[in-house]
Design an enzyme around this catalytic site. Sequence first.
Site, mmCIF file in Angstrom:
data_model
loop_
_atom_site.group_PDB
_atom_site.id
_atom_site.type_symbol
_atom_site.label_atom_id
_atom_site.label_comp_id
_atom_site.label_asym_id
_atom_site.label_seq_id
_atom_site.Cartn_x
_atom_site.Cartn_y
_atom_site.Cartn_z
ATOM 1 N N GLY A 100 74.581 40.428 52.543
ATOM 2 C CA GLY A 100 73.751 40.358 53.756
ATOM 3 C C GLY A 100 74.119 41.494 55.035
ATOM 4 O O GLY A 100 75.450 41.699 54.928
ATOM 5 N N GLN B 156 74.671 45.590 62.974
ATOM 6 C CA GLN B 156 75.587 45.979 62.272
ATOM 7 C C GLN B 156 75.452 47.480 61.891
ATOM 8 O O GLN B 156 76.151 48.291 61.943
ATOM 9 C CB GLN B 156 75.954 45.453 60.938
ATOM 10 C CG GLN B 156 76.392 43.963 60.858
ATOM 11 C CD GLN B 156 76.507 43.239 59.517
ATOM 12 O OE1 GLN B 156 75.567 42.879 59.151
ATOM 13 N NE2 GLN B 156 77.732 43.598 58.980
ATOM 14 N N CYS C 247 82.551 40.261 55.570
ATOM 15 C CA CYS C 247 81.815 40.908 56.389
ATOM 16 C C CYS C 247 81.714 42.598 56.294
ATOM 17 O O CYS C 247 82.991 42.839 56.332
ATOM 18 C CB CYS C 247 81.873 40.446 58.030
ATOM 19 S SG CYS C 247 80.371 41.230 59.024
ATOM 20 N N LEU C 248 80.624 43.068 56.094
ATOM 21 C CA LEU C 248 80.554 44.622 56.038
ATOM 22 C C LEU C 248 81.450 45.298 56.999
ATOM 23 O O LEU C 248 81.948 46.314 57.207
ATOM 24 C CB LEU C 248 79.574 45.328 55.423
ATOM 25 C CG LEU C 248 78.855 44.939 54.168
ATOM 26 C CD1 LEU C 248 77.392 45.098 54.051
ATOM 27 C CD2 LEU C 248 79.793 45.579 53.125
ATOM 28 N N HIS D 241 75.484 33.402 58.961
ATOM 29 C CA HIS D 241 76.360 34.526 59.234
ATOM 30 C C HIS D 241 75.497 35.630 60.069
ATOM 31 O O HIS D 241 76.092 36.266 61.083
ATOM 32 C CB HIS D 241 77.111 34.864 58.081
ATOM 33 C CG HIS D 241 77.975 35.965 58.140
ATOM 34 N ND1 HIS D 241 79.253 36.141 57.957
ATOM 35 C CD2 HIS D 241 77.683 37.395 58.395
ATOM 36 C CE1 HIS D 241 79.949 37.197 57.899
ATOM 37 N NE2 HIS D 241 78.847 38.273 58.418
ATOM 38 N N GLU D 242 74.342 35.895 59.408
ATOM 39 C CA GLU D 242 73.577 37.020 59.745
ATOM 40 C C GLU D 242 73.065 36.799 61.080
ATOM 41 O O GLU D 242 72.889 37.565 62.136
ATOM 42 C CB GLU D 242 72.554 37.236 58.712
ATOM 43 C CG GLU D 242 73.181 37.718 57.255
ATOM 44 C CD GLU D 242 74.265 38.584 57.296
ATOM 45 O OE1 GLU D 242 74.494 39.701 58.331
ATOM 46 O OE2 GLU D 242 75.220 38.799 56.422
ATOM 47 N N HIS E 140 75.001 37.335 63.677
ATOM 48 C CA HIS E 140 75.116 39.031 64.198
ATOM 49 C C HIS E 140 74.070 39.133 65.276
ATOM 50 O O HIS E 140 74.427 39.999 66.245
ATOM 51 C CB HIS E 140 75.096 39.836 62.855
ATOM 52 C CG HIS E 140 76.328 40.057 62.122
ATOM 53 N ND1 HIS E 140 77.306 40.635 62.709
ATOM 54 C CD2 HIS E 140 76.688 39.830 60.955
ATOM 55 C CE1 HIS E 140 78.451 40.721 61.836
ATOM 56 N NE2 HIS E 140 77.815 40.295 60.677
HETATM 57 C C1 QAP Z 1 78.045 37.885 54.754
HETATM 58 O O1 QAP Z 1 78.983 39.767 53.699
HETATM 59 C C2 QAP Z 1 78.757 36.493 53.913
HETATM 60 O O2 QAP Z 1 85.297 43.131 53.033
HETATM 61 C C3 QAP Z 1 77.620 38.931 53.983
HETATM 62 O O3 QAP Z 1 85.370 45.286 51.556
HETATM 63 C C4 QAP Z 1 79.811 36.854 53.328
HETATM 64 O O4 QAP Z 1 78.142 41.195 52.276
HETATM 65 C C5 QAP Z 1 78.116 35.368 53.902
HETATM 66 C C6 QAP Z 1 81.895 43.088 51.945
HETATM 67 C C7 QAP Z 1 80.268 35.659 52.528
HETATM 68 C C8 QAP Z 1 78.678 34.333 53.058
HETATM 69 C C9 QAP Z 1 79.858 34.425 52.440
HETATM 70 C C10 QAP Z 1 82.959 42.809 52.576
HETATM 71 C C11 QAP Z 1 82.172 44.136 50.909
HETATM 72 C C12 QAP Z 1 80.608 42.356 51.894
HETATM 73 C C13 QAP Z 1 84.130 43.304 52.502
HETATM 74 C C14 QAP Z 1 79.162 40.722 53.036
HETATM 75 C C15 QAP Z 1 84.344 44.517 51.649
HETATM 76 C C16 QAP Z 1 82.885 44.994 51.013
HETATM 77 C C17 QAP Z 1 80.422 41.342 52.682
HETATM 78 CO CO CO Z 2 78.671 40.081 58.784
#
Ligand code: QAP
Ligand code: CO
Length: 173
Positions: free
Chosen positions: A46, A51, A91-92, A133-134, A137
């Site tokens: 997401g 972001q 989170c990215l 979560h989004e 943001h």
């Molecule tokens: C939000 O998060 C989310 O640390 C989206 O090194 C996450 O796409 C919602 C990511 C979990 C529900 C559950 C994070 C990629 C991606 C990192 C993401 C990383 C590489 C996170």
């Molecule tokens: Co995020």
Amino acid sequence: MSRLNILEFPDPRLRRVAKPVESVTDKERQLAADMLETMYASRGIGLAATQVNEGVRVVVMDLSEQRNEPRYFINPEIIDRQGTQACEEGCLSVPGIYAEVNRAERVTVRALGLDGEAFELEADGLLAVCIQHEIDHLDGKVFVDYLSPLKRRMVEKRLRKQQRLDKAEPARA
Ligand code: QAP
Ligand code: CO
């Protein structure tokens, strides 16, 4: 399509509240396409416009294994929520950090699609977590805001150190 730069916590620009999209045009469709490319390149599920330093209420997501089921939410709103669940989130914008957060178990979301048409979606499990979560943001919130102040300071410290290293040795980043 082009790849966009992702802001990293604790960048103050992640705190800005995004403005609603007035009408869905090619500009928003281009932004959504670029966000999706950026998200896929970083292996995310997401990404919110905040972001990538765009102050509009646009979210892209793809929870599929094959990375071929993109979802687009413009001006998303949660109109109903039920129950609670705890989920390990990442989170990215907070790379390498994962922590458990409590969220609603089921949500009903109202949004516009890329065609400008309104739709409603009932979500539970990971999809429900990701939408919450989004949308956070878009309201200037980051998942680490839900952690204890101590944990949050530890996260900040770790990220600042990593960002310092990235700056000093970009070739190895
Ligand atoms: C939000 O998060 C989310 O640390 C989206 O090194 C996450 O796409 C919602 C990511 C979990 C529900 C559950 C994070 C990629 C991606 C990192 C993401 C990383 C590489 C996170
Ligand atoms: Co995020």
